[in-house]
Design a protein around this motif. Structure first.
Motif, PDB file in Angstrom:
ATOM      1  N   ALA A  68     -37.035   1.751  69.259  1.00 22.28           N
ATOM      2  CA  ALA A  68     -37.133   0.755  70.333  1.00 22.28           C
ATOM      3  C   ALA A  68     -36.510  -0.575  69.910  1.00 22.28           C
ATOM      4  CB  ALA A  68     -38.587   0.558  70.734  1.00 22.28           C
ATOM      5  N   TYR A  72     -33.130  -1.054  72.056  1.00 24.01           N
ATOM      6  CA  TYR A  72     -33.452  -1.802  73.270  1.00 24.01           C
ATOM      7  C   TYR A  72     -33.775  -3.282  73.034  1.00 24.01           C
ATOM      8  CZ  TYR A  72     -33.700   2.897  75.170  1.00 24.01           C
ATOM      9  OH  TYR A  72     -33.397   4.179  75.536  1.00 24.01           O
ATOM     10  N   LEU A  73     -34.619  -3.555  72.035  1.00 29.65           N
ATOM     11  CA  LEU A  73     -35.075  -4.936  71.862  1.00 29.65           C
ATOM     12  C   LEU A  73     -34.018  -5.816  71.198  1.00 29.65           C
ATOM     13  CD1 LEU A  73     -38.801  -4.325  70.868  1.00 29.65           C
ATOM     14  CD2 LEU A  73     -37.776  -4.570  73.132  1.00 29.65           C
ATOM     15  N   SER A  95     -36.181  -4.899  79.232  1.00 29.95           N
ATOM     16  CA  SER A  95     -35.348  -3.893  78.577  1.00 29.95           C
ATOM     17  C   SER A  95     -36.130  -2.663  78.139  1.00 29.95           C
ATOM     18  CB  SER A  95     -34.664  -4.497  77.337  1.00 29.95           C
ATOM     19  OG  SER A  95     -35.618  -4.750  76.318  1.00 29.95           O
ATOM     20  N   CYS A  96     -37.465  -2.795  78.025  1.00 26.72           N
ATOM     21  CA  CYS A  96     -38.249  -1.722  77.403  1.00 26.72           C
ATOM     22  C   CYS A  96     -39.700  -1.815  77.891  1.00 26.72           C
ATOM     23  CB  CYS A  96     -38.164  -1.870  75.886  1.00 26.72           C
ATOM     24  SG  CYS A  96     -38.917  -0.563  74.929  1.00 26.72           S
ATOM     25  N   ARG A  97     -40.131  -0.850  78.695  1.00 23.15           N
ATOM     26  CA  ARG A  97     -41.490  -0.870  79.220  1.00 23.15           C
ATOM     27  C   ARG A  97     -42.486  -0.464  78.126  1.00 23.15           C
ATOM     28  NH1 ARG A  97     -43.331  -0.996  84.346  1.00 23.15           N
ATOM     29  NH2 ARG A  97     -41.213  -0.648  85.145  1.00 23.15           N
ATOM     30  N   ASN A  99     -44.337  -0.213  74.773  1.00 25.09           N
ATOM     31  CA  ASN A  99     -43.877  -0.406  73.387  1.00 25.09           C
ATOM     32  C   ASN A  99     -44.368  -1.739  72.807  1.00 25.09           C
ATOM     33  OD1 ASN A  99     -41.729   1.887  72.583  1.00 25.09           O
ATOM     34  ND2 ASN A  99     -41.559   1.441  74.769  1.00 25.09           N
ATOM     35  N   LYS A 103     -42.594  -4.660  70.227  1.00 24.11           N
ATOM     36  CA  LYS A 103     -42.391  -6.041  70.673  1.00 24.11           C
ATOM     37  C   LYS A 103     -43.141  -7.029  69.787  1.00 24.11           C
ATOM     38  CE  LYS A 103     -41.672  -4.578  75.447  1.00 24.11           C
ATOM     39  NZ  LYS A 103     -42.303  -4.417  76.780  1.00 24.11           N
TER      40      LYS A 103
END
Length: 386
Positions: A68, A72-73, A95-97, A99, A103
């Motif tokens: 992730a 994405y991050l 960008s990323c649900r 997770n 984050k």
């Protein structure tokens, strides 16, 4: 304001000094995703996300966190102004649900870097320190009464811990209650006790055995039922015992916190930076607790001194009644990744003053435990309930 110019994640695996037994298995090694962020002014910050038993505690694992962050991050945060914390969180959410662990590692590294860029401790960026130190709990999790008592007496003699959490749920409720009672009777008047069931009981089992744990002298019972069983938690709160009920897996988001408060389903929230999605969102969950007259407790995902220091900084800024913290993760590991661990003295964890989180990363130790360089076994987790 400097910009984010580099973000580098990696997985490290560190063996534990002894098996750490929970309701869902036994840990002999902890795995972490470590994130390094560099800013355009040269400041470097570090963050981490720890999971317990790979993906056994929740949906995320070190491997999914690494993916992730990389896929994405990183594209979401590169070249952004480093001081825009809320803006960065929104970009990561877009960008990323979900997770949250991933984050939290990125946000942790970012806040550390910005604090170092300004030569400030992180607690000062978060509103100021209310607590210079916090009572520090230790978890007794060998599953053996004799070994647990030996460990407890050693911690008391060293003046490191006089709050003990006992992990149960892997055996029958009768066996677990007997173990807790034996330890509590032996240490009566010398220590306080918390029990963590890690969601192992159904509602009827909890209503049957929680009063026996209370009679044994347990002050706090953590997540006795499944995280979705809010009615079960509320029924235990409604029993009006002297023992308090604490939510852990049930309270991840501010919305979870609001739901629990509305249903009177918890006396205490266990706060964990990783499960909330970072330091700022930990403060938001704590704000709901304060508004609802719910206590807080500083939980752990068995982090290194890096993640533990980050948690200590945010916990030090929180108002409301608290029950100390359990940021003992570094003591459970065969080695740490920092040069200067936090001070534990007279049963308290002392909050470091910075800059950043107040700990210095030892990159040689990172290399020593780096999975990609050492080829260590990524599991070392026994799912057998023994």
């Amino acid at each position: 304001m400097p910009q984010i110019i580099s973000l580098q994640p990696r997985i490290i695996d560190i063996p534990t000094v002894r098996p750490h037994k929970l309701s869902f298995g036994s840990i002999q090694q902890q795995s972490y995703c470590i994130v390094r962020i560099e800013l355009s002014d040269g400041a470097v910050g570090w963050g981490e996300a720890a999971t317990i038993g790979g993906a056994s505690w929740n949906e995320e694992s070190p491997e999914s966190i690494l993916h992730a962050v990389k896929a994405y991050l990183t594209p979401a945060v590169l070249n952004q102004e480093a001081g825009g914390f809320e803006s960065i969180l929104q970009r990561m959410d877009k960008s990323c649900r979900g997770n949250y662990f991933a984050k939290s590692a990125v946000e942790m590294a970012l806040i550390d870097a910005v604090a170092r860029s300004n030569d400030l401790p992180v607690w000062q960026l978060l509103g100021g320190k209310l607590h210079e130190r916090l009572p520090l709990a230790w978890t007794l999790a060998t599953g053996d009464v004799g070994k647990d008592l030996e460990e407890a007496y050693r911690k008391l003699e060293e003046r490191r811990h006089r709050i003990f959490k006992i992990k149960i749920g892997a055996r029958t409720p009768q066996e677990d209650v007997a173990l807790v009672s034996a330890i509590a009777r032996e240490l009566a008047g010398k220590a306080r006790f918390t029990v963590d069931v890690n969601q192992a009981w159904d509602g009827n089992t909890a209503r049957r055995y929680v009063p026996e744990l209370a009679d044994a002298g347990v002050d706090l019972i953590e997540q006795p039922v499944a995280k979705w069983n809010i009615e079960g938690l509320a029924s235990l709160v409604g029993m009006q015992m002297r023992t308090l009920i604490m939510a852990d897996e049930s309270v991840c988001t501010p919305q979870d916190a609001l739901m629990l408060s509305k249903q009177n389903a918890s006396h205490v929230f266990s706060l964990k930076v990783a499960k909330h999605g970072g330091l700022l969102r930990t403060r938001k969950v704590a704000a709901v607790a304060e508004a609802a007259d719910i206590d807080w407790y500083g939980g752990t995902m068995l982090e290194t001194s890096l993640g533990s220091a980050a948690s200590a900084h945010v916990f030090s800024t929180l108002p409301g009644k608290h029950h100390g913290c359990e940021l003992f993760g570094p003591q459970l590991l065969v080695d740490d990744i920092v040069e200067n661990p936090m001070v534990v003295k007279d049963f308290d964890l002392h909050i470091p003053d910075g800059p950043g989180f107040g700990v210095t990363i030892d990159e040689k130790k990172l290399d020593r435990f780096d999975r990609s360089k050492q080829g260590l076994n990524p599991t070392h987790f026994d799912l057998g309930r023994k």
